[in-house]
Design a protein around this motif. Sequence first.
Motif, short mmCIF file in Angstrom:
data_model
loop_
_atom_site.label_atom_id
_atom_site.label_comp_id
_atom_site.label_asym_id
_atom_site.label_seq_id
_atom_site.Cartn_x
_atom_site.Cartn_y
_atom_site.Cartn_z
N MET A 1 0.85 -1.16 0.00
CA MET A 1 0.00 0.00 0.00
C MET A 1 0.90 1.23 0.00
SD MET A 1 -3.09 -1.31 0.46
CE MET A 1 -3.59 -2.95 0.82
N ILE A 2 0.35 2.28 -0.54
CA ILE A 2 1.13 3.50 -0.66
C ILE A 2 0.17 4.69 -0.56
CG2 ILE A 2 0.96 3.52 -3.17
CD1 ILE A 2 3.86 4.46 -3.29
N ALA A 77 -5.99 -2.33 6.25
CA ALA A 77 -5.89 -1.09 5.48
C ALA A 77 -7.20 -0.66 4.84
CB ALA A 77 -4.83 -1.26 4.40
N GLN A 78 -8.22 -1.50 4.88
CA GLN A 78 -9.47 -1.23 4.14
C GLN A 78 -10.07 0.16 4.41
OE1 GLN A 78 -10.59 -3.19 1.59
NE2 GLN A 78 -11.73 -1.30 1.22
N PRO A 88 -3.70 0.66 -3.47
CA PRO A 88 -2.97 -0.61 -3.66
C PRO A 88 -1.79 -0.42 -4.60
CG PRO A 88 -5.29 -0.83 -4.28
CD PRO A 88 -5.04 0.61 -4.00
N LEU A 89 -0.86 -1.32 -4.49
CA LEU A 89 0.38 -1.22 -5.25
C LEU A 89 0.78 -2.61 -5.71
CD1 LEU A 89 2.69 0.80 -5.91
CD2 LEU A 89 3.69 0.17 -3.73
N PHE A 145 -3.54 -9.64 1.18
CA PHE A 145 -2.38 -8.91 1.62
C PHE A 145 -1.79 -8.19 0.42
CE2 PHE A 145 -3.08 -12.01 4.77
CZ PHE A 145 -2.60 -11.47 5.96
N SER A 146 -1.48 -6.93 0.61
CA SER A 146 -0.96 -6.12 -0.48
C SER A 146 0.17 -5.25 0.00
CB SER A 146 -2.07 -5.20 -1.03
OG SER A 146 -3.14 -5.95 -1.50
N PRO A 147 1.10 -4.92 -0.88
CA PRO A 147 2.14 -3.95 -0.51
C PRO A 147 1.59 -2.55 -0.55
CG PRO A 147 2.50 -4.71 -2.75
CD PRO A 147 1.30 -5.44 -2.21
#
Length: 147
Positions: A1-2, A77-78, A88-89, A145-147
């Motif tokens: 995430m960013i 993070a939602q 999302p990234l 799960f995400s960066p």
Amino acid sequence: MISPTYLARCGAPTHPRDLVQHDCLTFATTGLTWDFESRRGPINVEVKARLSANDSQLLLRAAIAGMGVERIARHVAQPALSTGELVPLLVDYPFRSSGSKHSDSSPPDRPDQTSCIGQSRSALFQAAGRSPRKPSKQRRPASDFSP
């Protein structure tokens, strides 16, 4: 995430290997190697930690503040994703869920029977004459799960 702030300042990585050029926010117990899946096989990236902590909420706030790229469970993070505070990234490169230092897979269906903490918890409830609440059988897929 960013965060959009970090994105505007530093740009977005387009491949997991690009993360070596970015500040990352890491969960202290998982180490600095982030493992991804790709069509060509696994990709392991040694990231640079601008901040490392044991508190997912602290890392979430740091990501929202624009301090770096964060690997965090989507359900954590939602709320920030919904408001646009995070985006999302690297969606084409999911995190690996097995064979890595940190597994993104969910705990077993019955953690109260498989972990020392769960066994201790059950023993305490039994000694108190109460029944522990059964854990939810709902599992979150690794793609959550995400960066």
